[in-house]
Design an enzyme around this catalytic site. Structure first.
Site, short mmCIF file in Angstrom:
data_model
loop_
_atom_site.label_atom_id
_atom_site.label_comp_id
_atom_site.label_asym_id
_atom_site.label_seq_id
_atom_site.Cartn_x
_atom_site.Cartn_y
_atom_site.Cartn_z
N ARG A 47 52.85 32.68 42.38
CA ARG A 47 53.95 32.70 41.27
C ARG A 47 54.44 33.73 41.01
NH1 ARG A 47 50.94 31.16 36.79
NH2 ARG A 47 49.68 32.47 37.45
N SER A 115 43.71 38.97 42.79
CA SER A 115 43.21 38.12 42.79
C SER A 115 41.39 37.85 43.24
CB SER A 115 42.80 36.49 42.35
OG SER A 115 43.44 36.32 40.93
N ASP A 168 42.96 39.03 38.10
CA ASP A 168 43.37 38.02 37.06
C ASP A 168 42.80 37.50 35.95
OD1 ASP A 168 41.46 36.75 38.43
OD2 ASP A 168 42.26 35.10 39.05
C1 BGC Z 1 37.65 36.58 43.17
C2 BGC Z 1 38.19 37.25 41.48
C3 BGC Z 1 38.58 36.49 40.36
C4 BGC Z 1 38.51 35.03 40.81
C5 BGC Z 1 39.55 34.34 40.17
C6 BGC Z 1 36.87 35.01 42.71
O1 BGC Z 1 36.99 34.84 44.22
O2 BGC Z 1 36.86 37.28 43.98
O3 BGC Z 1 38.53 39.07 42.40
O4 BGC Z 1 38.40 36.95 39.74
O5 BGC Z 1 37.74 34.85 42.24
O6 BGC Z 1 40.28 34.07 40.50
#
Ligand code: BGC
Length: 437
Positions: A47, A115, A168
């Site tokens: 996004r 994320s 995130d």
């Molecule tokens: C990641 C995190 C992320 C989460 C949600 C996980 O697989 O390691 O950094 O916040 O997914 O997106």
């Protein structure tokens, strides 16, 4: 969970919970002004956002979003290809801005929601520790993610500055806190799962000497990697893990998040069909990993029709099982129920672990010996985002049921789980605003 949180805060590598520093020591408070951008990479979609802030918390934030599925080949491509794609998307987004007359020619400030687990050096830089959720772009682990993006933006001739590199969960916490200052933690339960929360700086033993003006810092727990010998694993969990691209990793995530729940259900149905005459034939499609996506599993679970016709339709569409007897349809619904209920209850237990660590579970903290009854409980808000919680009502129902059970209703009524709208994007733009000046 609370015990592992302590261990992860005490030393680097002290626990499977990484408890990562974010260098976010102040959350946005509503006085932010101006136009900021955010890019979000990390789940099923990519996004680009633009957020206009007018310095008033209560006013609705105006924002424009463009969302697109991440082309699958990019998830396993090279870092240059991935970042060039991201930079091109931003360039196209900026090119469409109004008629051009009211667009500032100043440098634009951007927050990058990335994320995945990142070891931050500052609020705007950090190196990728590992990929999760099926991503495995080559030559990225160990590199500064913000620098890779900044280079790609320059290659495209964009005068955009990466002001914040944000998980995130941290974006979600920022937006949650912007709207409700009682927000102390944020959870994502979508393709992956994770949590972050506001910690006292003196409790983060591993960063001794680091001072922040607020005396606090947001900690990205990376709870997807949580593991405990108390967590029973079924043979389905063990097989799923062993056959995944990241065995022995992200164990909690593999029991909770949207990327995996559908596949656990598929494994159970496969075994049942091999060991019983539930279906007339064993469909070869049942053997294909990840063929049953979690939204379809949720649709089967929530099929309210008297003859469970949605269950039959999905089993036919996904696994090419032509005629499913009513008894088998009911069993499939039950399997979805067990898998989802376990996931929601584990997530609830994780939330209680955080509350316990920060002394908001009504028990006076992990080391406190006070009884629940004489502890005054403060209003405690946990921001939440991700499709599993917001679009799967049985999941959220089970999560609440478990919170009530574990905390007791008297305490649970002070804990508010609040869905934020696009915190992982807008919250990151807010952080870019706070940290760009
Ligand atoms: C990641 C995190 C992320 C989460 C949600 C996980 O697989 O390691 O950094 O916040 O997914 O997106």
């Amino acid at each position: 969970m609370a015990v592992e949180m302590h261990a992860g805060l005490a030393s680097e590598g002290g626990s499977k919970l990484k408890m990562l520093l974010t260098f976010v020591d102040n959350l946005p408070n509503g006085t932010e002004r101006g136009t900021y951008y955010a890019l979000h990479l990390g789940g099923t979609n990519f996004r680009v956002l633009r957020v206009h802030l007018n310095g008033q918390r209560s006013s609705v934030l105006e924002n424009d979003v463009e969302r697109q599925p991440i082309p699958e080949h990019l998830m396993t491509s090279t870092s240059e290809e991935l970042f060039d794609f991201i930079a091109s998307s931003l360039k196209e987004f900026i090119a469409k801005e109004g008629d051009g007359s009211n667009i500032s020619t100043n440098r634009r400030e951007l927050g990058f929601t990335f994320s995945f687990p990142v070891k931050q050096m500052s609020v705007s830089s950090g190196i990728l520790i590992k990929w999760t959720k099926g991503f495995s772009v080559v030559n990225m682990v160990g590199r500064d993610v913000a620098a890779c993006l900044q280079e790609a933006l320059s290659r495209k001739g964009l005068d955009v500055h990466v002001a914040a590199l944000v998980n995130d969960t941290v974006g979600t916490l920022a937006l949650g806190h912007y709207h409700d200052p009682d927000t102390v933690a944020a959870i994502i339960i979508g393709t992956g799962t994770n949590a972050c929360y506001l910690e006292r700086i003196d409790a983060i033993i591993k960063c001794q000497g680091l001072l922040t003006a607020s005396g606090r810092m947001v900690v990205n727990m990376e709870w997807g990697n949580f593991w405990s010998s108390h967590l029973p694993r079924t043979s389905y969990d063990i097989d799923l893990d062993a056959e995944s691209p990241n065995p022995n990793d992200q164990g909690f995530e593999k029991m909770i998040s949207g990327m995996y729940l559908g596949d656990i259900v598929r494994r159970v149905i496969l075994r049942m069909s091999m060991e019983s005459d539930m279906f007339e034939l064993i469909s070869p499609k049942l053997k294909i990993p990840f063929i049953l996506r979690t939204p379809l599993m949720a649709a089967m679970h929530e099929d309210n029709s008297p003859d469970l016709r949605e269950v039959a339709r999905i089993l036919k569409e996904v696994f090419e099982i032509p005629e499913v007897p009513m008894k088998a349809r009911k069993i499939v619904v039950k399997v979805c129920d067990v898998v989802t209920r376990r996931a929601a209850r584990l997530a609830a237990a994780g939330i209680v672990g955080i509350l316990k660590k920060i002394g908001r579970d009504g028990s006076g903290g992990i080391t406190g010996g006070r009884g629940r009854s004489n502890t005054k409980m403060r209003r405690t808000v946990v921001a939440i985002e991700g499709g599993l919680y917001s679009s799967y009502s049985l999941f959220s129902e089970y999560l609440h049921e478990a919170l009530n059970e574990i905390l007791g209703e008297d305490i649970a009524k002070h804990v508010i789980i609040k869905v934020t709208e696009d915190g992982s994007g807008i919250g990151t733009a807010l952080l870019a605003a706070s940290y760009s000046s």
